[in-house]
Design a protein around this motif. Structure first.
Motif, PDB file in Angstrom:
ATOM      1  N   GLN A  90      54.310  21.260  41.405  1.00  0.00           N
ATOM      2  CA  GLN A  90      54.404  22.186  42.539  1.00  0.00           C
ATOM      3  C   GLN A  90      53.146  22.164  43.396  1.00  0.00           C
ATOM      4  O   GLN A  90      53.173  22.552  44.558  1.00  0.00           O
ATOM      5  CB  GLN A  90      54.657  23.611  42.033  1.00  0.00           C
ATOM      6  N   GLN A 101      67.763  17.883  38.032  1.00  0.00           N
ATOM      7  CA  GLN A 101      68.493  19.147  37.951  1.00  0.00           C
ATOM      8  C   GLN A 101      67.997  19.994  36.793  1.00  0.00           C
ATOM      9  O   GLN A 101      67.904  21.220  36.892  1.00  0.00           O
ATOM     10  CB  GLN A 101      69.994  18.861  37.788  1.00  0.00           C
ATOM     11  N   SER A 104      64.786  21.529  37.873  1.00  0.00           N
ATOM     12  CA  SER A 104      65.066  22.535  38.887  1.00  0.00           C
ATOM     13  C   SER A 104      65.587  23.819  38.252  1.00  0.00           C
ATOM     14  O   SER A 104      65.187  24.927  38.645  1.00  0.00           O
ATOM     15  CB  SER A 104      66.097  21.985  39.881  1.00  0.00           C
ATOM     16  N   ASN A 105      66.452  23.680  37.255  1.00  0.00           N
ATOM     17  CA  ASN A 105      66.974  24.869  36.567  1.00  0.00           C
ATOM     18  C   ASN A 105      65.856  25.604  35.826  1.00  0.00           C
ATOM     19  O   ASN A 105      65.814  26.845  35.820  1.00  0.00           O
ATOM     20  CB  ASN A 105      68.065  24.458  35.577  1.00  0.00           C
ATOM     21  N   ASP A 108      63.656  27.417  38.370  1.00  0.00           N
ATOM     22  CA  ASP A 108      64.365  28.602  38.856  1.00  0.00           C
ATOM     23  C   ASP A 108      64.280  29.737  37.836  1.00  0.00           C
ATOM     24  O   ASP A 108      64.062  30.900  38.198  1.00  0.00           O
ATOM     25  CB  ASP A 108      65.832  28.269  39.136  1.00  0.00           C
ATOM     26  N   ASP A 112      62.284  33.237  38.670  1.00  0.00           N
ATOM     27  CA  ASP A 112      63.174  34.395  38.807  1.00  0.00           C
ATOM     28  C   ASP A 112      63.137  35.320  37.589  1.00  0.00           C
ATOM     29  O   ASP A 112      63.846  36.327  37.568  1.00  0.00           O
ATOM     30  CB  ASP A 112      64.621  33.924  39.024  1.00  0.00           C
ATOM     31  N   ARG A 162      61.283  35.714  45.034  1.00  0.00           N
ATOM     32  CA  ARG A 162      61.165  34.269  44.774  1.00  0.00           C
ATOM     33  C   ARG A 162      60.189  33.636  45.773  1.00  0.00           C
ATOM     34  O   ARG A 162      59.382  32.771  45.407  1.00  0.00           O
ATOM     35  CB  ARG A 162      62.542  33.617  44.869  1.00  0.00           C
ATOM     36  N   GLU A 166      56.677  31.751  44.669  1.00  0.00           N
ATOM     37  CA  GLU A 166      56.380  30.365  45.050  1.00  0.00           C
ATOM     38  C   GLU A 166      55.105  30.274  45.875  1.00  0.00           C
ATOM     39  O   GLU A 166      54.288  29.373  45.679  1.00  0.00           O
ATOM     40  CB  GLU A 166      57.552  29.774  45.836  1.00  0.00           C
TER      41      GLU A 166
END
Length: 270
Positions: A90, A101, A104-105, A108, A112, A162, A166
């Motif tokens: 990041q 994916q 990414s999950n 997230d 969150d 969120r 970030e």
């Protein structure tokens, strides 16, 4: 034979003529030098801004903390190295970077999560209490992002959290807390005893970059009008030489609790 001899002699003569002409041009050539005075009137000069960054973007304890939290939520197949690579990406990602994916999950879930939200709120509370460093002979315009968040990002709620998480990941993950790198600052610009030429400094305590937390310092030859302190594109011109000039900083370069793997540690100023 006579014809070819004439061709050879003519060619040799032409070559000698061109050679002589080239040598003559070289010998007679003059160099034109334009001398430009690169020094400017100090009344029209800006004193440069200074950005100081730590080169330790990720705390080891932060990576371990996220890993422990993930274990509590059943992410047992995620290693500390996986967390380090995911968070570290990041810092250096670009718009064209692709992320799997699975990663990414995981990202997230982290951003969150309830545990990250509580951690961020504690961080925000600490950041809002950061004060300006000790100063000598000058006044400061102290800019703290925590005091301008709602204006920039909107109120913190379930829809915006969120974005907050970030945007502040660099500061949260960094080794130095915001405001710790520069405990003392002194600017010897204009004589502050002269009310007509009041000096000052714009100081942004911390913002996140790929290096970690950075601080921005812009000395003012003359304090701008109230309300214009952050408009650094329209700084008042002017500087002095000698003892009535110069910016002095005391830096806290302590290094500990770092997650190695990117580059050398320490601080960088520019």
């Amino acid at each position: 034979k006579v014809f070819w001899l004439l061709v050879i002699f003519c060619s040799a003569g032409a070559a000698l003529y061109l050679l002589q002409d080239t040598v003559d041009n070289f010998i007679s050539y003059t160099t034109k030098i334009n001398i430009v005075d690169r020094s400017a009137d100090l009344k029209e000069a800006y004193f440069p801004s200074v950005v100081v960054c730590n080169i330790s973007p990720l705390r080891k304890s932060f990576i371990y903390w996220i890993h422990d939290q993930l274990q509590n939520y059943g992410w047992n197949n995620v290693s500390k190295t996986d967390v380090f690579n995911l968070i570290g990406r990041q810092f250096f990602k670009t718009k064209n970077d692709e992320i799997s994916q699975e990663d990414s999950n995981l990202l997230d879930f982290i951003l969150d999560s309830q545990f990250f939200e509580e951690y961020f709120k504690n961080f925000l509370s600490e950041m809002s209490q950061v004060s300006a460093p000790n100063l000598s002979k000058t006044e400061i315009f102290f800019y703290n992002e925590a005091n301008n968040l709602e204006e920039d990002l909107g109120p913190y709620n379930n829809l915006t959290k969120r974005i907050y998480h970030e945007n502040f990941l660099h500061e949260i993950a960094g080794q130095w807390r915001v405001g710790q790198m520069i405990p003392f600052l002194m600017w010897n610009g204009m004589d502050p005893r002269d009310p007509a030429n009041k000096t000052g400094v714009y100081f942004q305590t911390g913002f996140g970059t790929s290096y970690g937390v950075c601080s921005w310092i812009t000395p003012f030859f003359r304090m701008p009008e109230p309300g214009y302190e952050t408009e650094l594109g329209n700084l008042p011109r002017g500087a002095l030489n000698g003892e009535n000039n110069g910016l002095s900083l005391l830096l806290d370069a302590e290094t500990y609790d770092y997650g190695n793997g990117f580059y050398g540690l320490g601080e960088r100023a520019g």
